[in-house]
Design a protein around this motif. Structure first.
Motif, PDB file in Angstrom:
ATOM      1  N   UNK A  30     -37.275 -28.273  13.687  1.00 23.62           N
ATOM      2  CA  UNK A  30     -36.536 -29.520  13.719  1.00 23.62           C
ATOM      3  C   UNK A  30     -37.291 -30.439  14.673  1.00 23.62           C
ATOM      4  N   UNK A  31     -38.069 -31.430  14.158  1.00 26.08           N
ATOM      5  CA  UNK A  31     -38.973 -32.183  15.033  1.00 26.08           C
ATOM      6  C   UNK A  31     -38.225 -32.934  16.127  1.00 26.08           C
ATOM      7  N   UNK A  32     -38.901 -33.065  17.269  1.00 25.78           N
ATOM      8  CA  UNK A  32     -38.314 -33.834  18.362  1.00 25.78           C
ATOM      9  C   UNK A  32     -38.370 -35.326  18.053  1.00 25.78           C
ATOM     10  N   UNK A  33     -39.316 -35.734  17.210  1.00 31.27           N
ATOM     11  CA  UNK A  33     -39.471 -37.152  16.836  1.00 31.27           C
ATOM     12  C   UNK A  33     -38.139 -37.729  16.355  1.00 31.27           C
ATOM     13  N   UNK A  34     -37.737 -38.861  16.985  1.00 31.99           N
ATOM     14  CA  UNK A  34     -36.465 -39.513  16.654  1.00 31.99           C
ATOM     15  C   UNK A  34     -36.335 -39.832  15.170  1.00 31.99           C
ATOM     16  N   UNK A  35     -37.440 -40.215  14.550  1.00 28.90           N
ATOM     17  CA  UNK A  35     -37.385 -40.704  13.174  1.00 28.90           C
ATOM     18  C   UNK A  35     -37.396 -39.573  12.156  1.00 28.90           C
ATOM     19  N   UNK A  36     -37.486 -38.336  12.636  1.00 30.11           N
ATOM     20  CA  UNK A  36     -37.539 -37.203  11.708  1.00 30.11           C
ATOM     21  C   UNK A  36     -36.270 -37.106  10.874  1.00 30.11           C
ATOM     22  N   UNK A  37     -35.160 -37.654  11.418  1.00 31.16           N
ATOM     23  CA  UNK A  37     -33.902 -37.554  10.674  1.00 31.16           C
ATOM     24  C   UNK A  37     -33.966 -38.325   9.355  1.00 31.16           C
ATOM     25  N   UNK A  38     -34.993 -39.209   9.212  1.00 34.77           N
ATOM     26  CA  UNK A  38     -35.132 -39.941   7.948  1.00 34.77           C
ATOM     27  C   UNK A  38     -35.854 -39.113   6.880  1.00 34.77           C
ATOM     28  N   UNK A  39     -36.425 -38.000   7.295  1.00 37.86           N
ATOM     29  CA  UNK A  39     -37.180 -37.198   6.327  1.00 37.86           C
ATOM     30  C   UNK A  39     -36.251 -36.642   5.257  1.00 37.86           C
ATOM     31  N   UNK A  40     -36.654 -36.748   3.981  1.00 35.48           N
ATOM     32  CA  UNK A  40     -35.793 -36.204   2.922  1.00 35.48           C
ATOM     33  C   UNK A  40     -35.573 -34.699   3.060  1.00 35.48           C
ATOM     34  N   UNK A  41     -36.557 -33.993   3.655  1.00 34.02           N
ATOM     35  CA  UNK A  41     -36.382 -32.541   3.808  1.00 34.02           C
ATOM     36  C   UNK A  41     -35.192 -32.230   4.705  1.00 34.02           C
ATOM     37  N   UNK A  42     -34.989 -33.083   5.723  1.00 30.51           N
ATOM     38  CA  UNK A  42     -33.926 -32.804   6.686  1.00 30.51           C
ATOM     39  C   UNK A  42     -32.628 -33.508   6.309  1.00 30.51           C
ATOM     40  N   UNK A  43     -32.743 -34.705   5.731  1.00 28.06           N
ATOM     41  CA  UNK A  43     -31.551 -35.483   5.398  1.00 28.06           C
ATOM     42  C   UNK A  43     -31.170 -35.229   3.945  1.00 28.06           C
ATOM     43  N   UNK A  44     -30.743 -33.994   3.664  1.00 28.16           N
ATOM     44  CA  UNK A  44     -30.378 -33.630   2.292  1.00 28.16           C
ATOM     45  C   UNK A  44     -29.511 -32.377   2.348  1.00 28.16           C
ATOM     46  N   UNK A  45     -28.966 -32.013   1.199  1.00 30.02           N
ATOM     47  CA  UNK A  45     -28.133 -30.808   1.142  1.00 30.02           C
ATOM     48  C   UNK A  45     -28.998 -29.583   1.437  1.00 30.02           C
TER      49      UNK A  45
ATOM     50  N   UNK B  38     -43.302 -33.443  23.386  1.00 24.78           N
ATOM     51  CA  UNK B  38     -42.255 -32.651  22.729  1.00 24.78           C
ATOM     52  C   UNK B  38     -42.608 -32.354  21.279  1.00 24.78           C
ATOM     53  N   UNK B  39     -42.322 -31.144  20.837  1.00 19.33           N
ATOM     54  CA  UNK B  39     -42.628 -30.750  19.466  1.00 19.33           C
ATOM     55  C   UNK B  39     -41.361 -30.626  18.639  1.00 19.33           C
ATOM     56  N   UNK B  40     -40.481 -29.710  19.033  1.00 22.16           N
ATOM     57  CA  UNK B  40     -39.234 -29.565  18.297  1.00 22.16           C
ATOM     58  C   UNK B  40     -38.087 -29.341  19.269  1.00 22.16           C
ATOM     59  N   UNK B  41     -36.872 -29.473  18.753  1.00 24.78           N
ATOM     60  CA  UNK B  41     -35.686 -29.358  19.598  1.00 24.78           C
ATOM     61  C   UNK B  41     -34.658 -28.451  18.930  1.00 24.78           C
ATOM     62  N   UNK B  42     -33.669 -28.045  19.703  1.00 24.37           N
ATOM     63  CA  UNK B  42     -32.585 -27.210  19.171  1.00 24.37           C
ATOM     64  C   UNK B  42     -31.249 -27.743  19.649  1.00 24.37           C
ATOM     65  N   UNK B  43     -30.950 -28.980  19.276  1.00 21.90           N
ATOM     66  CA  UNK B  43     -29.652 -29.547  19.660  1.00 21.90           C
ATOM     67  C   UNK B  43     -28.548 -28.660  19.105  1.00 21.90           C
TER      68      UNK B  43
END
Lengths: 299, 494
Positions: free
Chosen positions: B356-371, B146-151
């Motif tokens: 939006x990476x499929x990797x579970x831990x991507x949500x910790x990335x500052x790029x994604x977890x920010x305003x 898996x590469x990316x997802x679109x939840x």
């Protein structure tokens, strides 16, 4: 060995024309299951004849052809006759302007018209009615939209063919007509049009073939509308091969379409040929070299 | 398929609108697996339409300097698939690694185009949500990473909701009430739109509604249940809103739709995690650009939270690859390593891939977890994380996605214009897909409910025989007219 002199033509003809046709015929006799080809005889053809999507697509292009070819060729003929008359000034400029749409690639033209048809964007469309603008991209109207595109693109091209043909009519005929008291309109109807009859027939045949092979315009519009993948036979053939991966069925549909096109063109030629082969016809041919030199891509 | 085609399409337009508050490409580290070593010198090719592939390859080569990767952009979505299907059929010319969206994987698996890479990539399984891993596997074999997802989430305009006193809906019932409230208060606005030409989004909504369209029962056999009660529930819900006028049926990514979005005619829309960058911000204008993300509305008020997916892709290894291990390692590395997943989550304007990476831990990335600037400063991470973890795991795609999508477009357009009911539309898609799958050589079970299958079977027989009748009539007319013309001509010439 004079036969060797035929080789350049025969080899190219065989490789690029005969072979693909035979290969399509061969493919159409198989069904592919999991990477293996299984011989099924004419089963694909039976399926084609039962495929309502294919035949409704064919009826659609026939309807399109009847309307579009009529409008386009009448427009082309009238423009050519006008340009050939004494009424018009600046003929070279008009000829160029009418021919210009043909210089725009079909796909680009389709994208451009697709944007123009959007009711929210096009000023002309919204003029009709502010509240319920005519939407040429809506399901029921999109064929009219395609007819308009094709006419815009190909009328000038056919006009050029007619105009070239008109210029090769001997001037003596006009003089004779004038001496007999013909007006410009009468000359056009009774002298010019009959003289370019063969050219008109040729453009009709090529337009029939072009209509049956309608592809570019609906293919581009498909992304802007709800046109189906089997909107025209050619689109259906393309999508069956390249989207659904069923090359065998696609080949069978191509063969059926080719036969229908061939029969339709032949039938039209038969219907319009001169009652009996006469010298007049031969003279005509000799006088209109453009008839043999028309490029293949003609509507 | 469609969604990614437009990803590339709009990518050129979003330069200005897409800037994250802070972009630090390589700063953050997230958990990553231990990678096996690979010592051979090989060259592999990679078909992808994502941005900045060379940055990804550079990061990959820091760990695997021996694997030389050549990226090739064959075009996005269907353009690439057409080419890929052709080269796979012809026997040569396929890449080692190909970007393929989830909905297209079964087609390439069943045509024998993809390799089982489970032994090379199984060590990364725990890094992905289980639903994505289900989608890249078939019968215990793994064909892609898996590469990316679109939840999916609900996107809405905060200013409009405030002005008309609308609360953000948490159930679809509230969504319908809100829709009615807004359209009554301002008849020039629609609460939302349904893109009838976009089966990807509609399938995402069906997925979220608990519909399962296909179930594989064997290597070559499938159970098809497109017109299930769950699917009918979802489509009838949207159909009733369209009929009332509260929601508009549109074709998305058309000039008409873009104009309506820019003018602010829509107050909300269900979308995917990539929607703010690719659906909303390219088209909105100052004054209509204050969108926020919220949880996708639920069908049950107090049930387990469920989501669907719209879009996303994988990296698959083709059967023509001569170095399957190197290819599989590449696919695994770029989607799990801290450095490359960071690049995936970085906007392409900043040298990343804008996914939006499929990797579970991507949500910790500052790029994604920010305003996020394209969400009016909102940090949507809680919404996206919740969605990604709640996507219905048992949803499967079929090998006939192209055909099904085409059928959906045609039938949903008919239903939206009132030519048929939404139930009939789904019944027709079911009927036609079953027939199509059979002609393609699959063993198919028509999984419609017993009563409806009986009625649809008779309906099918009736409709096809009437069509055959029409065609026969037309052929007869053509023959008679043709014959008459021939006779007339002969008489004229003789």
């Amino acid at each position: 060995m004079p036969i060797l002199l035929l080789a350049p033509f025969v080899v190219l003809f065989a490789v690029f024309f005969i072979f693909p046709v035979l290969y399509a015929l061969y493919l159409s006799l198989f069904v592919s299951h999991g990477g293996q080809n299984i011989f099924v005889g004419l089963q694909n053809y039976v399926q084609v004849f039962q495929d309502t999507a294919y035949w409704s697509g064919l009826l659609r292009v026939i309807l399109y052809g009847v309307i579009q070819v009529t409008i386009m060729l009448i427009v082309a003929l009238v423009l050519a006759l006008l340009l050939d008359s004494d009424y018009v000034k600046g003929k070279a400029m008009f000829r160029l302007i009418y021919f210009l749409p043909y210089a725009v690639p079909g796909v680009i033209a389709a994208i451009m018209w697709g944007f123009l048809y959007a009711p929210q964007l096009d000023p002309l469309m919204s003029l009709f009615s502010a509240k319920h603008p005519l939407n040429l991209l809506a399901q029921g109207h999109v064929l009219a939209g395609i007819i308009n595109m094709a006419t815009w693109e190909w009328a000038g091209y056919n006009m050029t063919i007619y105009f070239a043909s008109l210029t090769s009519i001997p001037v003596e005929l006009y003089e004779a007509a004038r001496l007999d008291g013909c007006s410009e309109v009468q000359t056009a109807i009774h002298v010019k049009v009959p003289m370019i009859r063969q050219t008109i027939i040729l453009t009709v045949v090529l337009s029939i073939i072009g209509s049956l092979q309608l592809f570019n315009e609906p293919f581009v519009l498909a992304s802007l509308t709800t046109i189906s993948a089997s909107y025209t036979p050619n689109m259906y053939i393309y999508n069956t091969a390249f989207s659904y991966g069923n090359f065998n069925y696609s080949a069978a549909m191509s063969v059926v379409l080719a036969v229908i096109t061939f029969v339709a063109s032949l039938f039209f030629l038969y219907m319009t040929s001169e009652p009996a082969p006469s010298n007049k016809k031969k003279v005509n041919r000799a006088e209109h070299p453009n008839m043999n030199g028309v490029p293949g891509e003609v509507r | 398929m469609k969604s990614s085609a437009r990803l590339a399409l709009v990518s050129g337009l979003t330069l200005a609108s897409m800037s994250f508050s802070q972009v630090v490409a390589h700063a953050a580290t997230i958990p990553q697996p231990q990678y096996p070593s690979y010592s051979k010198n090989v060259t592999i090719t990679w078909w992808t339409w994502t941005a900045n592939p060379n940055n990804v390859i550079k990061a990959f080569n820091q760990v695997y300097p021996n694997i030389h990767v050549v990226p090739q952009d064959i075009g996005s979505g269907s353009k690439e698939y057409t080419k890929l299907a052709t080269v796979l059929k012809s026997g040569s010319g396929a890449p080692d690694v190909a970007q393929i969206e989830y909905q297209m994987l079964p087609k390439f698996i069943s045509s024998g185009g993809l390799q089982d890479i489970s032994k090379y990539v199984n060590f990364t399984q725990s890094y992905f949500p289980s639903w994505t891993w289900n989608q890249v596997s078939q019968n215990g074999k793994v064909y892609a990473v898996p590469e990316d997802i679109g939840q999916m989430a609900l996107f809405y305009r905060t200013d409009v909701f405030k002005k008309y006193g609308i609360t953000v809906p948490t159930t679809w019932q509230q969504f319908a009430d809100d829709a009615n409230k807004l359209h009554t208060a301002n008849p020039n606005m629609y609460f939302s739109y349904l893109p009838i030409n976009d089966p990807g989004e509609i399938t995402g909504l069906l997925w979220q509604g608990g519909a399962k369209l296909f179930q594989q029962t064997g290597p070559n056999s499938w159970n098809i249940t497109i017109n299930s009660p769950q699917a009918k529930k979802v489509m009838n819900f949207w159909g009733s809103l369209i009929k009332k006028g509260d929601v508009q049926a549109v074709s998305d990514y058309t000039p008409a739709w873009e104009t309506a979005l820019a003018k602010g005619e829509y107050a909300a829309t269900p979308g995917a995690s990539w929607s703010p960058a690719y659906v909303i911000s390219p088209y909105v204008k100052p004054g209509t650009n204050n969108w926020n993300a919220s949880d996708i509305p639920q069908w049950q008020q107090n049930g387990t939270f469920v989501d669907g997916d719209w879009g996303g892709a994988t990296n698959a290894v083709t059967t023509q690859s001569k170095h399957p291990q190197a290819a599989a390692l590449f696919a695994a590395f770029i989607n799990t390593a801290s450095s490359t997943v960071s690049l995936s989550g970085t906007p392409y304007t900043a040298g990343g891939r804008g996914l939006y990476p499929a990797d579970k831990y991507a949500s910790q990335l500052p790029q994604l977890n920010s305003a996020q600037s394209d969400l009016a400063g909102q940090n949507p991470q809680s919404v996206y994380s919740k969605g990604a973890a709640s996507v219905n795991t048992s949803f499967q795609w079929s090998p006939w996605t192209d055909y099904v999508y085409n059928q959906m477009t045609v039938e949903f357009a008919n239903a939206a214009s009132g030519k048929e009911t939404w139930d009939q539309a789904l019944d027709n898609i079911q009927k036609n897909t079953v027939a199509f799958a059979k002609t393609e050589g699959y063993q198919v079970v028509d999984g419609s409910a017993a009563s409806s299958s009986a009625s649809s079977a008779t309906g099918q027989a009736a409709s096809s025989s009437s069509h055959v009748g029409e065609i026969v009539a037309i052929v007869v007319i053509v023959l008679i007219v043709g014959g008459a013309l021939v006779i007339w001509r002969r008489r004229r010439t003789s």
